[in-house]
Design a protein around this motif. Structure first.
Motif, mmCIF file in Angstrom:
data_model
loop_
_atom_site.group_PDB
_atom_site.id
_atom_site.type_symbol
_atom_site.label_atom_id
_atom_site.label_comp_id
_atom_site.label_asym_id
_atom_site.label_seq_id
_atom_site.Cartn_x
_atom_site.Cartn_y
_atom_site.Cartn_z
ATOM 1 N N LEU A 203 12.850 1.268 57.841
ATOM 2 C CA LEU A 203 13.861 2.311 58.011
ATOM 3 C C LEU A 203 14.495 2.669 56.671
ATOM 4 N N LEU A 204 14.811 1.667 55.863
ATOM 5 C CA LEU A 204 15.421 1.918 54.565
ATOM 6 C C LEU A 204 14.469 2.634 53.620
ATOM 7 N N LEU A 205 13.219 2.206 53.590
ATOM 8 C CA LEU A 205 12.244 2.847 52.714
ATOM 9 C C LEU A 205 12.054 4.315 53.083
ATOM 10 N N ALA A 206 12.090 4.607 54.375
ATOM 11 C CA ALA A 206 11.960 5.994 54.822
ATOM 12 C C ALA A 206 13.137 6.843 54.371
ATOM 13 N N ARG A 207 14.244 6.183 54.043
ATOM 14 C CA ARG A 207 15.432 6.897 53.547
ATOM 15 C C ARG A 207 15.585 6.744 52.035
ATOM 16 N N ASN A 208 14.478 6.455 51.379
ATOM 17 C CA ASN A 208 14.443 6.385 49.918
ATOM 18 C C ASN A 208 15.335 5.286 49.364
ATOM 19 N N CYS A 209 15.342 4.146 50.045
ATOM 20 C CA CYS A 209 16.070 2.966 49.584
ATOM 21 C C CYS A 209 15.054 1.905 49.195
ATOM 22 N N ASN A 210 15.107 1.418 47.967
ATOM 23 C CA ASN A 210 14.206 0.347 47.538
ATOM 24 C C ASN A 210 14.486 -0.935 48.311
ATOM 25 N N VAL A 211 13.456 -1.763 48.483
ATOM 26 C CA VAL A 211 13.607 -2.979 49.263
ATOM 27 C C VAL A 211 12.920 -4.147 48.555
ATOM 28 N N LEU A 212 13.637 -5.244 48.409
ATOM 29 C CA LEU A 212 13.057 -6.511 47.977
ATOM 30 C C LEU A 212 12.911 -7.378 49.211
ATOM 31 N N ILE A 213 11.678 -7.731 49.553
ATOM 32 C CA ILE A 213 11.373 -8.540 50.724
ATOM 33 C C ILE A 213 11.209 -9.986 50.272
ATOM 34 N N ALA A 214 12.086 -10.865 50.733
ATOM 35 C CA ALA A 214 12.057 -12.277 50.365
ATOM 36 C C ALA A 214 11.673 -13.098 51.585
ATOM 37 N N ASP A 215 10.526 -13.756 51.523
ATOM 38 C CA ASP A 215 10.021 -14.515 52.667
ATOM 39 C C ASP A 215 8.986 -15.510 52.166
ATOM 40 N N ARG B 135 10.473 1.943 46.397
ATOM 41 C CA ARG B 135 9.544 0.848 46.197
ATOM 42 C C ARG B 135 9.887 -0.345 47.078
ATOM 43 N N ALA B 136 8.846 -1.120 47.406
ATOM 44 C CA ALA B 136 9.019 -2.404 48.090
ATOM 45 C C ALA B 136 8.360 -3.475 47.235
ATOM 46 N N VAL B 137 9.069 -4.562 47.011
ATOM 47 C CA VAL B 137 8.573 -5.681 46.211
ATOM 48 C C VAL B 137 8.733 -6.952 47.026
ATOM 49 N N PHE B 138 7.693 -7.795 47.008
ATOM 50 C CA PHE B 138 7.741 -9.083 47.712
ATOM 51 C C PHE B 138 7.989 -10.201 46.718
ATOM 52 N N VAL B 139 8.890 -11.125 47.071
ATOM 53 C CA VAL B 139 9.085 -12.337 46.288
ATOM 54 C C VAL B 139 9.029 -13.526 47.248
ATOM 55 N N LYS B 140 8.109 -14.441 46.986
ATOM 56 C CA LYS B 140 7.972 -15.610 47.856
ATOM 57 C C LYS B 140 9.232 -16.450 47.778
ATOM 58 N N THR B 141 9.810 -16.723 48.944
ATOM 59 C CA THR B 141 11.116 -17.374 48.993
ATOM 60 C C THR B 141 11.195 -18.334 50.169
ATOM 61 N N ASP B 142 11.566 -19.572 49.874
ATOM 62 C CA ASP B 142 11.891 -20.548 50.913
ATOM 63 C C ASP B 142 13.410 -20.585 50.984
ATOM 64 N N VAL B 143 13.970 -20.063 52.062
ATOM 65 C CA VAL B 143 15.420 -19.844 52.096
ATOM 66 C C VAL B 143 16.237 -21.129 52.150
ATOM 67 N N VAL B 144 15.607 -22.274 52.397
ATOM 68 C CA VAL B 144 16.354 -23.529 52.374
ATOM 69 C C VAL B 144 16.405 -24.115 50.971
ATOM 70 N N GLN B 145 15.674 -23.515 50.035
ATOM 71 C CA GLN B 145 15.679 -23.954 48.643
ATOM 72 C C GLN B 145 16.621 -23.048 47.848
ATOM 73 N N TRP B 146 17.750 -23.562 47.432
ATOM 74 C CA TRP B 146 18.737 -22.732 46.758
ATOM 75 C C TRP B 146 18.224 -22.133 45.460
ATOM 76 N N PRO B 147 17.384 -22.827 44.682
ATOM 77 C CA PRO B 147 16.822 -22.146 43.499
ATOM 78 C C PRO B 147 16.002 -20.907 43.864
ATOM 79 N N ASP B 148 15.331 -20.913 45.029
ATOM 80 C CA ASP B 148 14.603 -19.726 45.471
ATOM 81 C C ASP B 148 15.559 -18.577 45.759
ATOM 82 N N LEU B 149 16.729 -18.895 46.299
ATOM 83 C CA LEU B 149 17.710 -17.847 46.581
ATOM 84 C C LEU B 149 18.239 -17.240 45.283
ATOM 85 N N ASP B 150 18.505 -18.099 44.299
ATOM 86 C CA ASP B 150 18.887 -17.583 42.978
ATOM 87 C C ASP B 150 17.791 -16.678 42.422
ATOM 88 N N ASN B 151 16.534 -17.119 42.574
ATOM 89 C CA ASN B 151 15.416 -16.376 42.001
ATOM 90 C C ASN B 151 15.275 -14.990 42.604
#
Length: 322
Positions: free
Chosen positions: A33-45, A68-84
């Protein structure tokens, strides 16, 4: 709680959103929905399902023609991943204007109150080496969104020199959208860790309402029974539903409510928008009637409760291995 309007209206077009758990489900629908409204998205998963991978590939171009959409591999229980992931948002987009810590689990067998730490199906440790115990369900559903909220606030109040838009203020507003649930309003014997996490996140959302004086509006959505992998990929949870009686809430309905949390000036800070089939309302913090109507029921919940009692009746329930 808080103000119901912003001095400067907020629109998602041209902004950047950081979304955890957007590899599938309502978070992926919100990203679309956001991308369709010209909002960039960072997908963290941790990973992307095929439909999410396709979305990233379709929006990977950096030619400025579309969001644009960008993926960043993220383990949400790892706080350094959240910083990253915030660092990646800074590098790719100059920072994020919208943050949705949406990753969550529905009390799976590997982190389940009725299958305690140290028993056969649980991945939670009964005797961790550090002595510090964790329920993964609570780490994912509660600790992660709380920490992401802290990180977002810190970034917005202390922007880097190359950051986008400067410090958050009522003239430069930002948004945080959490995912609660109708489970945050009701008890639920079969999934008490999930129930506890959603009660807690709803209280957290409401407690953040005064941040709107700094230009940071924190809201949440509380969906009913949504047809996403959180249900459909887990046969043990699908047992709770009778599709001849129960009604699915569509992911699009929830994504639209999340968009309202970003853009709608009539949505007050700290509000939680309950989303049922064809119906959305703000759930007040006290004396609110419980969820009712299509999308609010799981007709076979008693079957899952019976399964929990079956486990309780097994010899040595809760005794850790080794």
């Amino acid at each position: 709680m808080g103000s119901t309007t912003d001095p400067v209206p907020f629109f998602v077009e041209g902004k950047t959103a950081l979304i955890t758990g957007a590899g599938s489900g309502i978070n992926l629908t919100f990203a679309q929905l956001l991308l369709a409204r010209n909002c960039n998205v960072l997908i963290a998963d941790l990973s992307l399902r095929p439909e999410a991978q396709k979305l990233v590939e379709e929006h990977s171009s950096n030619d400025g023609a579309k969001a644009r959409a960008v993926f960043v591999k993220t383990d949400v229980v790892q706080w350094p991943d959240l910083d990253n992931m915030f660092e990646v948002a800074e590098k790719e987009f100059g920072g994020a204007d919208i943050v949705c810590p949406g990753a969550g689990v529905f009390e799976p067998h590997w982190s389940n109150f009725w299958l305690p730490p140290g028993t056969a199906k649980s991945k939670d440790q009964a005797r961790p080496e550090t002595g510090l115990g964790h329920y993964a369900t609570l780490d994912i559903n509660l600790t992660h969104p709380i920490r992401v909220t802290q990180l977002a606030i810190s970034r917005w109040l202390n922007p880097s020199e190359g950051g986008k838009g400067g410090k958050a203020s009522t003239a430069n507003p930002k948004r945080i959208v959490h995912i609660s649930s109708i489970a945050g309003q009701v008890p639920g014997f079969p999934t008490p860790l999930y129930i506890a996490s959603k009660h807690a996140i709803s209280g957290f959302i409401r407690s953040m309402a005064p941040l709107d004086t700094l230009g940071i509006r924190v809201n949440g959505v509380a969906p009913g029974v949504i047809k996403t992998p959180l249900w459909t990929d887990h046969p043990e949870k699908m047992m709770m539903l009778d599709e001849s009686v129960d009604t699915w809430v569509e992911p699009d309905e929830v994504a639209e409510a999340m968009l309202r949390c970003c853009e709608d000036d009539t949505v007050g800070a700290g509000w939680i928008l309950e989303v049922l089939k064809g119906k959305t309302r703000n759930v007040e913090w006290c004396n609110a009637p419980g969820p009712s109507g299509p999308g609010a029921t799981a007709a076979n919940g008693a079957d899952i409760a019976a399964e929990a009692f079956k486990w309780l009746g097994e010899p040595g329930w809760g005794v850790a291995k080794g």
